[in-house]
Write a protein that holds these residues in place. Structure first.
Motif, PDB file in Angstrom:
ATOM      1  N   GLY A   1       0.788  -1.224   0.000  1.00 48.47           N
ATOM      2  CA  GLY A   1       0.000   0.000   0.000  1.00 48.47           C
ATOM      3  C   GLY A   1       0.816   1.268   0.000  1.00 48.47           C
ATOM      4  N   MET A   2       2.102   1.172  -0.310  1.00 48.81           N
ATOM      5  CA  MET A   2       3.056   2.284  -0.251  1.00 48.81           C
ATOM      6  C   MET A   2       3.300   2.763   1.171  1.00 48.81           C
ATOM      7  N   ILE A   3       2.806   2.000   2.157  1.00 50.84           N
ATOM      8  CA  ILE A   3       2.973   2.398   3.546  1.00 50.84           C
ATOM      9  C   ILE A   3       3.650   1.316   4.397  1.00 50.84           C
ATOM     10  N   SER A   4       3.936   0.145   3.823  1.00 49.65           N
ATOM     11  CA  SER A   4       4.570  -0.922   4.593  1.00 49.65           C
ATOM     12  C   SER A   4       5.406  -1.807   3.674  1.00 49.65           C
ATOM     13  N   GLY A   5       6.157  -2.723   4.293  1.00 50.04           N
ATOM     14  CA  GLY A   5       6.981  -3.653   3.530  1.00 50.04           C
ATOM     15  C   GLY A   5       8.403  -3.159   3.357  1.00 50.04           C
ATOM     16  N   ASP A   6       9.246  -4.042   2.830  1.00 46.17           N
ATOM     17  CA  ASP A   6      10.627  -3.686   2.531  1.00 46.17           C
ATOM     18  C   ASP A   6      11.081  -4.463   1.297  1.00 46.17           C
ATOM     19  N   ARG A   7      12.330  -4.313   0.933  1.00 49.32           N
ATOM     20  CA  ARG A   7      12.806  -4.870  -0.335  1.00 49.32           C
ATOM     21  C   ARG A   7      12.848  -6.393  -0.339  1.00 49.32           C
ATOM     22  N   PHE A   8      12.678  -7.023   0.825  1.00 44.80           N
ATOM     23  CA  PHE A   8      12.648  -8.485   0.880  1.00 44.80           C
ATOM     24  C   PHE A   8      11.224  -9.043   0.871  1.00 44.80           C
ATOM     25  N   SER A   9      10.235  -8.162   0.996  1.00 50.59           N
ATOM     26  CA  SER A   9       8.843  -8.612   1.069  1.00 50.59           C
ATOM     27  C   SER A   9       8.447  -9.362  -0.200  1.00 50.59           C
ATOM     28  N   ALA A  10       7.909 -10.566  -0.014  1.00 48.78           N
ATOM     29  CA  ALA A  10       7.372 -11.396  -1.107  1.00 48.78           C
ATOM     30  C   ALA A  10       8.417 -11.794  -2.145  1.00 48.78           C
ATOM     31  N   ILE A  11       9.688 -11.751  -1.792  1.00 50.35           N
ATOM     32  CA  ILE A  11      10.720 -12.226  -2.715  1.00 50.35           C
ATOM     33  C   ILE A  11      10.626 -13.740  -2.958  1.00 50.35           C
ATOM     34  N   PRO A  12      10.393 -14.581  -1.943  1.00 46.73           N
ATOM     35  CA  PRO A  12      10.332 -16.026  -2.208  1.00 46.73           C
ATOM     36  C   PRO A  12       9.284 -16.430  -3.248  1.00 46.73           C
ATOM     37  N   PRO A  13       8.018 -15.972  -3.159  1.00 42.90           N
ATOM     38  CA  PRO A  13       7.080 -16.348  -4.229  1.00 42.90           C
ATOM     39  C   PRO A  13       7.445 -15.744  -5.581  1.00 42.90           C
ATOM     40  N   LEU A  14       8.107 -14.586  -5.566  1.00 43.92           N
ATOM     41  CA  LEU A  14       8.570 -14.011  -6.826  1.00 43.92           C
ATOM     42  C   LEU A  14       9.604 -14.931  -7.469  1.00 43.92           C
ATOM     43  N   MET A  15      10.515 -15.459  -6.670  1.00 47.49           N
ATOM     44  CA  MET A  15      11.518 -16.373  -7.209  1.00 47.49           C
ATOM     45  C   MET A  15      10.879 -17.656  -7.719  1.00 47.49           C
ATOM     46  N   ASP A  16       9.790 -18.085  -7.086  1.00 47.00           N
ATOM     47  CA  ASP A  16       9.076 -19.260  -7.577  1.00 47.00           C
ATOM     48  C   ASP A  16       8.483 -19.002  -8.962  1.00 47.00           C
ATOM     49  N   LEU A  17       8.024 -17.774  -9.196  1.00 56.64           N
ATOM     50  CA  LEU A  17       7.510 -17.429 -10.524  1.00 56.64           C
ATOM     51  C   LEU A  17       8.606 -17.500 -11.578  1.00 56.64           C
ATOM     52  N   LEU A  18       9.841 -17.264 -11.142  1.00 54.93           N
ATOM     53  CA  LEU A  18      10.970 -17.187 -12.073  1.00 54.93           C
ATOM     54  C   LEU A  18      11.713 -18.513 -12.225  1.00 54.93           C
ATOM     55  N   GLU A  19      11.105 -19.601 -11.779  1.00 56.10           N
ATOM     56  CA  GLU A  19      11.762 -20.900 -11.927  1.00 56.10           C
ATOM     57  C   GLU A  19      12.030 -21.162 -13.410  1.00 56.10           C
TER      58      GLU A  19
END
Length: 356
Positions: A116-134
């Motif tokens: 929401g532009m108000i929370s999270g950091d650069r590691f947020s949701a990286i694991p599922p993103l990497m799964d998309l990039l298998e």
């Protein structure tokens, strides 16, 4: 009546029947997805502190994502952190995840996290993103941008743009092919991704054009007046109540006025020509649906190219985790993977040095 601190009192899948405030018809949640969605009821009005706590793992270290946890799951990758100068004298931090000893320059996914532009950091949701990039050999560059309300728009978008320009300019040393950079973002990261692509077009930097942009369940319009905004004002995981409040944090008193620019809320753009080709998707049962469709239609109107998906019976971020028991989730993840392969593997050849 729900409060800002208690979970929504009805199952989301039955909200239209049980919440008397919902007075207009709306699509129903997929019956296979419904039990999963109903098991995680959130407060109707999500506060900044709640969202930041959720993004931080909810106080449970087992759910915290950082560089160490990512490398533990993906030991074939390296992680390097870069600090660059931001647009306001601030520091923008980039995390670069890359395969060890690649044979040649690789495509890159420039990732902008949600929240929401108000929370999270650069590691947020990286694991599922990497799964998309298998099966895709690539470099992931993830940007740490300033958050609202401490930094109002367009500050966060300017941070993301600065990181994008730096990534392209330093592509050779990062092992990246600058002509093969795809910008990707989810939810509240998507307006920053769209704005960064608009900035890149208008400022003619990077000098090598961005190849593509992927906007997933994008939070694009601060006006919050579309049909889908009204349909899901109540009884949705990211309700219209929360959406307006988040935009208020991002824009302050200018939300919904003619003072908002396209770099603050990309739906304000009237010219979507000459943009990187796009993948846009949205859930049928979420506030972001109609602004996402409108953005895609305006890209087409301006002769830009976009692949658009609206997932029937789905809610916001329904496919954040792959679930083989829900066919709709599998379909959405397959579509994303197929598009990423087309963008980042034009020959369609699988690689042994991938993110998997």
């Amino acid at each position: 009546m729900p409060t800002s601190s208690t979970p929504y009192p009805h199952p989301y899948s039955q909200a239209a029947q049980l919440d008397s405030r919902i007075t207009i018809p709306r699509p129903v949640i997929d019956p296979v997805l419904a039990p999963i969605v109903d098991a995680f009821l959130l407060p109707e009005e999500l506060e900044v502190s709640f969202l930041r706590g959720l993004a931080g793992g909810g106080g449970d270290d087992a759910f915290v994502t950082n560089a160490d946890s990512i490398l533990k799951a993906k030991p074939h990758l390296t992680h390097v952190e870069h600090s660059i100068s931001g647009p306001d004298g601030n520091t923008v931090v980039l995390s670069v995840f890359a395969p060890k000893a690649p044979a040649a320059a690789l495509p890159a996914l420039y990732y902008i996290h949600g929240g929401g532009m108000i929370s999270g950091d650069r590691f947020s949701a990286i694991p599922p993103l990497m799964d998309l990039l298998e099966d895709i050999a690539c470099v992931i560059v993830s940007v740490e941008y300033r958050l609202a309300p401490e930094t109002r728009a367009p500050g966060p978008a300017e941070d993301c743009y600065a990181g994008l320009v730096w990534t392209s300019a330093n592509a050779a040393s990062l092992g990246i092919d600058p002509a093969e950079i795809v910008v990707c973002a989810v939810s509240g990261g998507a307006p920053l991704a769209a704005a960064a692509c608009l900035m890149a077009r208008d400022r003619k930097l990077p000098t090598v054009p961005i190849k593509a942009q992927m906007l997933l369940s994008p939070m694009l319009d601060d006006r919050c007046e579309s049909v889908s905004d009204k349909q899901f004002e109540y009884g949705a995981p990211w309700s219209g109540v929360t959406n307006r409040r988040a935009w208020g944090h991002v824009l302050g008193d200018t939300r919904g006025t003619d003072k908002v620019t396209m770099y603050q809320a990309p739906s304000r753009a009237t010219d979507l020509s000459n943009l990187p080709q796009a993948f846009i998707d949205a859930a049928e049962c979420e506030v972001f649906r109609d602004p996402a469709v409108t953005y895609a239609m305006n890209m087409w109107r301006c002769a830009s190219t976009c692949e658009l998906h609206v997932w029937p019976g789905a809610v916001h971020l329904f496919d954040a985790v792959d679930n083989p028991d829900v066919p709709l989730v599998g379909a959405a993840i397959s579509a994303k993977r197929a598009w990423l392969k087309r963008m980042m593997m034009p020959q369609g050849k699988l690689s042994v040095t991938s993110m998997s």
